[in-house]
Motif scaffolding. Sequence first.
Motif, PDB file in Angstrom:
ATOM      1  N   ALA A  93       0.853  -1.198   0.000  1.00 56.13           N
ATOM      2  CA  ALA A  93       0.000   0.000   0.000  1.00 56.13           C
ATOM      3  C   ALA A  93       0.884   1.240   0.000  1.00 56.13           C
ATOM      4  O   ALA A  93       1.948   1.256   0.623  1.00 56.13           O
ATOM      5  N   SER A 115       0.889   5.840  -0.418  1.00 58.07           N
ATOM      6  CA  SER A 115       0.153   7.105  -0.498  1.00 58.07           C
ATOM      7  C   SER A 115       0.055   7.507  -1.957  1.00 58.07           C
ATOM      8  O   SER A 115       1.033   7.410  -2.698  1.00 58.07           O
ATOM      9  N   CYS A 173      -5.029   6.302  -0.552  1.00 55.85           N
ATOM     10  CA  CYS A 173      -4.265   5.063  -0.456  1.00 55.85           C
ATOM     11  C   CYS A 173      -4.413   4.226  -1.716  1.00 55.85           C
ATOM     12  O   CYS A 173      -5.521   4.032  -2.213  1.00 55.85           O
ATOM     13  N   VAL A 203      -3.407   0.447  -3.434  1.00 63.01           N
ATOM     14  CA  VAL A 203      -2.896  -0.916  -3.289  1.00 63.01           C
ATOM     15  C   VAL A 203      -2.174  -1.220  -4.587  1.00 63.01           C
ATOM     16  O   VAL A 203      -2.810  -1.472  -5.609  1.00 63.01           O
ATOM     17  N   HIS A 231      -6.716  -7.666   3.409  1.00 61.14           N
ATOM     18  CA  HIS A 231      -7.483  -6.493   2.975  1.00 61.14           C
ATOM     19  C   HIS A 231      -8.907  -6.592   3.532  1.00 61.14           C
ATOM     20  O   HIS A 231      -9.875  -6.478   2.785  1.00 61.14           O
ATOM     21  N   ARG A 241      -6.285  -1.200   6.334  1.00 68.02           N
ATOM     22  CA  ARG A 241      -7.234  -0.080   6.332  1.00 68.02           C
ATOM     23  C   ARG A 241      -7.219   0.681   7.648  1.00 68.02           C
ATOM     24  O   ARG A 241      -7.499   1.873   7.683  1.00 68.02           O
ATOM     25  N   PHE A 251      -2.911   2.074   7.920  1.00 66.23           N
ATOM     26  CA  PHE A 251      -2.206   2.836   6.882  1.00 66.23           C
ATOM     27  C   PHE A 251      -1.993   4.283   7.324  1.00 66.23           C
ATOM     28  O   PHE A 251      -0.914   4.838   7.175  1.00 66.23           O
ATOM     29  N   LEU A 285      -9.777   3.620   6.770  1.00 70.82           N
ATOM     30  CA  LEU A 285     -10.087   3.949   5.377  1.00 70.82           C
ATOM     31  C   LEU A 285     -11.333   3.206   4.892  1.00 70.82           C
ATOM     32  O   LEU A 285     -11.485   2.016   5.140  1.00 70.82           O
ATOM     33  N   THR A 327     -13.719   1.955   1.546  1.00 81.67           N
ATOM     34  CA  THR A 327     -13.368   1.457   0.210  1.00 81.67           C
ATOM     35  C   THR A 327     -13.359   2.585  -0.815  1.00 81.67           C
ATOM     36  O   THR A 327     -12.732   2.461  -1.857  1.00 81.67           O
ATOM     37  N   GLU A 337     -11.833   5.297  -0.412  1.00 85.77           N
ATOM     38  CA  GLU A 337     -10.549   5.976  -0.261  1.00 85.77           C
ATOM     39  C   GLU A 337      -9.380   5.102  -0.701  1.00 85.77           C
ATOM     40  O   GLU A 337      -8.227   5.476  -0.564  1.00 85.77           O
ATOM     41  N   ILE A 338      -9.692   3.921  -1.241  1.00 83.96           N
ATOM     42  CA  ILE A 338      -8.667   2.951  -1.630  1.00 83.96           C
ATOM     43  C   ILE A 338      -8.769   2.680  -3.127  1.00 83.96           C
ATOM     44  O   ILE A 338      -9.858   2.430  -3.647  1.00 83.96           O
ATOM     45  N   CYS A 340     -15.045  -4.198  -3.150  1.00 80.37           N
ATOM     46  CA  CYS A 340     -15.665  -2.863  -3.115  1.00 80.37           C
ATOM     47  C   CYS A 340     -17.170  -2.910  -3.348  1.00 80.37           C
ATOM     48  O   CYS A 340     -17.845  -1.898  -3.255  1.00 80.37           O
TER      49      CYS A 340
END
Length: 171
Positions: A57, A59, A96, A98, A117, A126, A129, A135, A137, A139-140, A157
Amino acid sequence: MILPDDPKYAVKKVQVYVREIVDNELGFKQVSLSCPAKTKIYLFVSNEKMIVGCLVAESIKQVHVINCLIRSQLLQDLLQHHRAWCCSTEPEPAICGVSRIWVLGPRRGKGIARRLHPHSSTLSFRSTFIYGCYLSTDEIAFSDPTPHGKLFATKYCQTPNFLVYNFISNN
C-alpha cells in the motif's frame, strides 16, 4: 507490516522479495517501488513461517474510476485478456493505493487476500495505513489490476466501478 523506517536489512529483504516473487507472478518486470518512503508492506505468514500473501500500500494523490459498462461481449473479452480497462477521464483525489496484492498460487481461494485487505479488523491495512484513521473502500484504489485482481476488487468494493491508478506514474 514492514514500514519504511524499519531496519534497512528487513526493508531491503522484503523489497527484493516483492520484486522477485510477487512482481514476477503479477507480470511487472523490473519495477521498483515508486516511493518507498510512503509505502507499507503487509505480509501474511503461514503457520509454517512461509510468506503466502503480500499487500503493498502506498500514499497516492489521484485516481480514476474503472468503468465496466462495455456493451460488446467480444470487446469485453478482448480487453479482459489484455488487462486493458476503461476508466473515467477526470482524475479524483485519493489517499491510499494498493499497488500489489498477491497470494501464493496453491493458497489462492482460501481467504488470504481478504485477510490482508479485510472490511473490519484492527490489524488490517485499512486501520493502520494512516494512524487513527480507518479507510473506507471509497478511499482505496487498486493499481493496474490483473483479471483476478479486478474480480477481487469488484467483490471487495461491492461495485464493478472501483477506483484505479497507475502506480508507476502516480508519485
